[in-house]
Design a protein around this motif. Structure first.
Motif, PDB file in Angstrom:
ATOM      1  N   VAL A   1      66.138  17.396  22.931  1.00  0.00           N
ATOM      2  CA  VAL A   1      64.889  17.163  22.205  1.00  0.00           C
ATOM      3  C   VAL A   1      63.737  16.902  23.173  1.00  0.00           C
ATOM      4  O   VAL A   1      63.837  16.044  24.062  1.00  0.00           O
ATOM      5  CB  VAL A   1      65.041  15.969  21.246  1.00  0.00           C
ATOM      6  N   THR A   2      62.654  17.666  22.997  1.00  0.00           N
ATOM      7  CA  THR A   2      61.390  17.419  23.686  1.00  0.00           C
ATOM      8  C   THR A   2      60.328  17.221  22.611  1.00  0.00           C
ATOM      9  O   THR A   2      60.600  17.411  21.417  1.00  0.00           O
ATOM     10  CB  THR A   2      61.000  18.620  24.584  1.00  0.00           C
ATOM     11  N   PRO A   3      59.112  16.832  22.968  1.00  0.00           N
ATOM     12  CA  PRO A   3      58.068  16.680  21.937  1.00  0.00           C
ATOM     13  C   PRO A   3      57.796  17.959  21.143  1.00  0.00           C
ATOM     14  O   PRO A   3      57.332  17.886  20.004  1.00  0.00           O
ATOM     15  CB  PRO A   3      56.843  16.267  22.762  1.00  0.00           C
ATOM     16  N   GLN A   4      58.101  19.130  21.725  1.00  0.00           N
ATOM     17  CA  GLN A   4      57.795  20.397  21.059  1.00  0.00           C
ATOM     18  C   GLN A   4      59.016  21.068  20.416  1.00  0.00           C
ATOM     19  O   GLN A   4      58.871  21.813  19.444  1.00  0.00           O
ATOM     20  CB  GLN A   4      57.182  21.388  22.053  1.00  0.00           C
ATOM     21  N   ARG A   5      60.218  20.839  20.944  1.00  0.00           N
ATOM     22  CA  ARG A   5      61.378  21.626  20.525  1.00  0.00           C
ATOM     23  C   ARG A   5      62.614  20.752  20.319  1.00  0.00           C
ATOM     24  O   ARG A   5      62.772  19.705  20.933  1.00  0.00           O
ATOM     25  CB  ARG A   5      61.717  22.681  21.583  1.00  0.00           C
ATOM     26  N   LYS A   6      63.525  21.299  19.478  1.00  0.00           N
ATOM     27  CA  LYS A   6      64.840  20.692  19.262  1.00  0.00           C
ATOM     28  C   LYS A   6      65.894  21.801  19.263  1.00  0.00           C
ATOM     29  O   LYS A   6      65.774  22.776  18.510  1.00  0.00           O
ATOM     30  CB  LYS A   6      64.881  19.953  17.923  1.00  0.00           C
ATOM     31  N   VAL A   7      66.895  21.646  20.106  1.00  0.00           N
ATOM     32  CA  VAL A   7      67.981  22.620  20.195  1.00  0.00           C
ATOM     33  C   VAL A   7      69.302  21.886  19.990  1.00  0.00           C
ATOM     34  O   VAL A   7      69.542  20.835  20.586  1.00  0.00           O
ATOM     35  CB  VAL A   7      67.981  23.339  21.561  1.00  0.00           C
ATOM     36  N   TYR A   8      70.153  22.453  19.156  1.00  0.00           N
ATOM     37  CA  TYR A   8      71.461  21.860  18.851  1.00  0.00           C
ATOM     38  C   TYR A   8      72.560  22.762  19.387  1.00  0.00           C
ATOM     39  O   TYR A   8      72.625  23.946  19.060  1.00  0.00           O
ATOM     40  CB  TYR A   8      71.593  21.681  17.346  1.00  0.00           C
ATOM     41  N   TYR A   9      73.442  22.189  20.214  1.00  0.00           N
ATOM     42  CA  TYR A   9      74.636  22.877  20.694  1.00  0.00           C
ATOM     43  C   TYR A   9      75.826  22.209  20.025  1.00  0.00           C
ATOM     44  O   TYR A   9      76.045  21.005  20.208  1.00  0.00           O
ATOM     45  CB  TYR A   9      74.719  22.784  22.222  1.00  0.00           C
ATOM     46  N   THR A  10      76.598  22.968  19.267  1.00  0.00           N
ATOM     47  CA  THR A  10      77.673  22.355  18.481  1.00  0.00           C
ATOM     48  C   THR A  10      78.850  21.907  19.324  1.00  0.00           C
ATOM     49  O   THR A  10      79.613  21.036  18.903  1.00  0.00           O
ATOM     50  CB  THR A  10      78.210  23.347  17.427  1.00  0.00           C
ATOM     51  N   GLY A  11      79.011  22.487  20.536  1.00  0.00           N
ATOM     52  CA  GLY A  11      80.281  22.312  21.219  1.00  0.00           C
ATOM     53  C   GLY A  11      81.371  22.996  20.415  1.00  0.00           C
ATOM     54  O   GLY A  11      81.102  23.753  19.476  1.00  0.00           O
ATOM     55  N   ASP A  12      82.627  22.750  20.764  1.00  0.00           N
ATOM     56  CA  ASP A  12      83.745  23.288  19.990  1.00  0.00           C
ATOM     57  C   ASP A  12      84.020  22.375  18.798  1.00  0.00           C
ATOM     58  O   ASP A  12      83.838  21.160  18.888  1.00  0.00           O
ATOM     59  CB  ASP A  12      85.010  23.353  20.852  1.00  0.00           C
ATOM     60  N   GLY A  13      84.526  22.956  17.702  1.00  0.00           N
ATOM     61  CA  GLY A  13      84.928  22.090  16.612  1.00  0.00           C
ATOM     62  C   GLY A  13      84.970  22.775  15.268  1.00  0.00           C
ATOM     63  O   GLY A  13      84.305  23.784  15.032  1.00  0.00           O
ATOM     64  N   GLY A  14      85.746  22.186  14.358  1.00  0.00           N
ATOM     65  CA  GLY A  14      85.855  22.690  13.006  1.00  0.00           C
ATOM     66  C   GLY A  14      84.679  22.261  12.143  1.00  0.00           C
ATOM     67  O   GLY A  14      83.870  21.404  12.521  1.00  0.00           O
TER      68      GLY A  14
END
Length: 374
Positions: free
Chosen positions: A250-263
């Motif tokens: 998370v930055t003031p301008q953007r949000k990126v989500y990386y799930t990693g491995d998982g069900g």
């Protein structure tokens, strides 16, 4: 040869093999299990129970399918027909020079499997890098597809943040990590994984090692959140000695989500509500099987997870480099494309090395490159 000599000879052979096995597991790439202050910290986690980590919801890592137990399934995986598991030609790629990228642009480059290079808010972030030809301690297991190793550690620029989601061999690769060592400024990882880095000579002050639902504020304008995933851990026989996770960058301008491995689970909705959605989700899609459905998503579940998380764009991970399951290698891409047709996000499918913009504004129409390969 009499019976006694035969038995003694057999026992001697077994002893040599056992001794060799012990020596094999002492190789540095196996790392070491958490100990001392780190172990005490693990034991204080609400997710650490009876000497191992557990998921938010109890799940079975492996279950019997079609009357097959895990040993039969493993034998089929190791010795069965593999002709459809990997491409018959060199992987397509469009190699971007990471050294010359404009630091002001928020971009991501898929490096194959679950490895990503990302620029976010002027910071260079490397996620789960694996540049080795095998995702395994054994040279004949989990071989990378021809042409999928486009990048080397030497070609990486200086890395502000190295993010490691868990300790499995296809996410935490010892040769890659050691080659990157001089370039890495800071490391973020879930509880226990820091033990590997310390055993490999990394300074403790570089490590940011936290439990689920913890914000790691690396700078005034950059936070990394350690988030739950539904998976498991371990590099050898000890089950779940370290935690596994996803990340929100998370930055003031953007949000990126990386799930990693998982069900698939309810945690995706909770994450979406907590962060109010994401500009992009890097989502696990591949290496699934109904025998381990609880800990790897099917493509339609990846699509639903992106919806739950409120992602504007979905870039698939965990495919295109290693065959860790028995589905045809193109299947995750084909099925995710179908599942994404009526969704609110845009499916982004660059080739290995191809530049993708996190805001989506400059992204070209990435084609179904997997259909141009056998």
């Amino acid at each position: 040869m009499n019976r006694r000599t035969f038995i003694l000879g057999g026992l001697g052979t077994l002893g040599v093999l056992a001794g060799g096995g012990v020596l094999f597991t002492q190789r540095p790439e196996f790392g070491r299990l958490p100990r001392g202050e780190r172990l005490a910290r693990l034991e204080a986690s609400p997710h650490y129970v009876n000497g191992k980590f557990q998921n938010l919801v109890p799940v079975q890592v492996m279950n019997d399918q079609n009357g097959e137990n895990r040993f039969v399934a493993m034998a089929k995986f190791l010795f069965g027909d593999k002709s459809h598991l990997s491409p018959k030609q060199v992987m397509l790629s469009k190699k971007t020079d990471l050294q010359t990228l404009n630091p002001a642009e928020d971009v991501v480059v898929w490096l194959g499997h679950s490895s990503f290079f990302m620029q976010l808010g002027g910071y260079r972030i490397l996620i789960d890098p694996v540049f080795s030809p095998y995702a395994s301690p054994l040279f004949f297991i989990n071989k990378a597809f021809p042409g999928s190793n486009v990048y080397t550690a030497e070609e990486m620029p200086k890395i502000d943040v190295l993010a490691i989601s868990h300790d499995h061999w296809d996410h935490l690769d010892y040769p890659t990590i050691m080659a990157l060592k001089p370039k890495v400024k800071q490391i973020v990882c879930p509880l226990g994984v820091g033990e590997y880095f310390e055993s490999w000579g990394f300074a403790r002050e570089k490590l940011h090692e936290e439990d689920w639902e913890t914000e790691i504020k690396l700078a005034d304008d950059l936070s990394v959140h350690v988030l739950p995933s539904q998976h498991f851990s371990g590099r050898f026989l000890t089950p779940n000695p370290t935690l596994w996770c996803g990340f929100a960058f998370v930055t003031p301008q953007r949000k990126v989500y990386y799930t990693g491995d998982g069900g698939y689970g309810e945690h995706f909705k909770a994450i979406g509500q907590k962060f109010g959605g994401f500009d992009m989700m890097l989502g696990e899609n591949g290496q699934y099987n109904m025998a381990w459905h609880a800990i790897h998503m099917l493509p339609e579940e990846t699509a639903q997870a992106a919806e739950d998380a409120g992602a504007k764009q979905l870039l698939p991970a965990h495919g295109g480099k290693f065959a860790l399951s028995r589905h045809p290698w193109q299947e995750p891409y084909r099925e995710l494309t179908k599942a994404s047709r009526d969704k609110n996000y845009k499916l982004v499918t660059p080739e290995i090395g191809q530049l993708a913009y996190i805001d989506g504004q400059k992204n070209e129409q990435f084609g179904p490159w997997w259909e141009n390969m056998e």
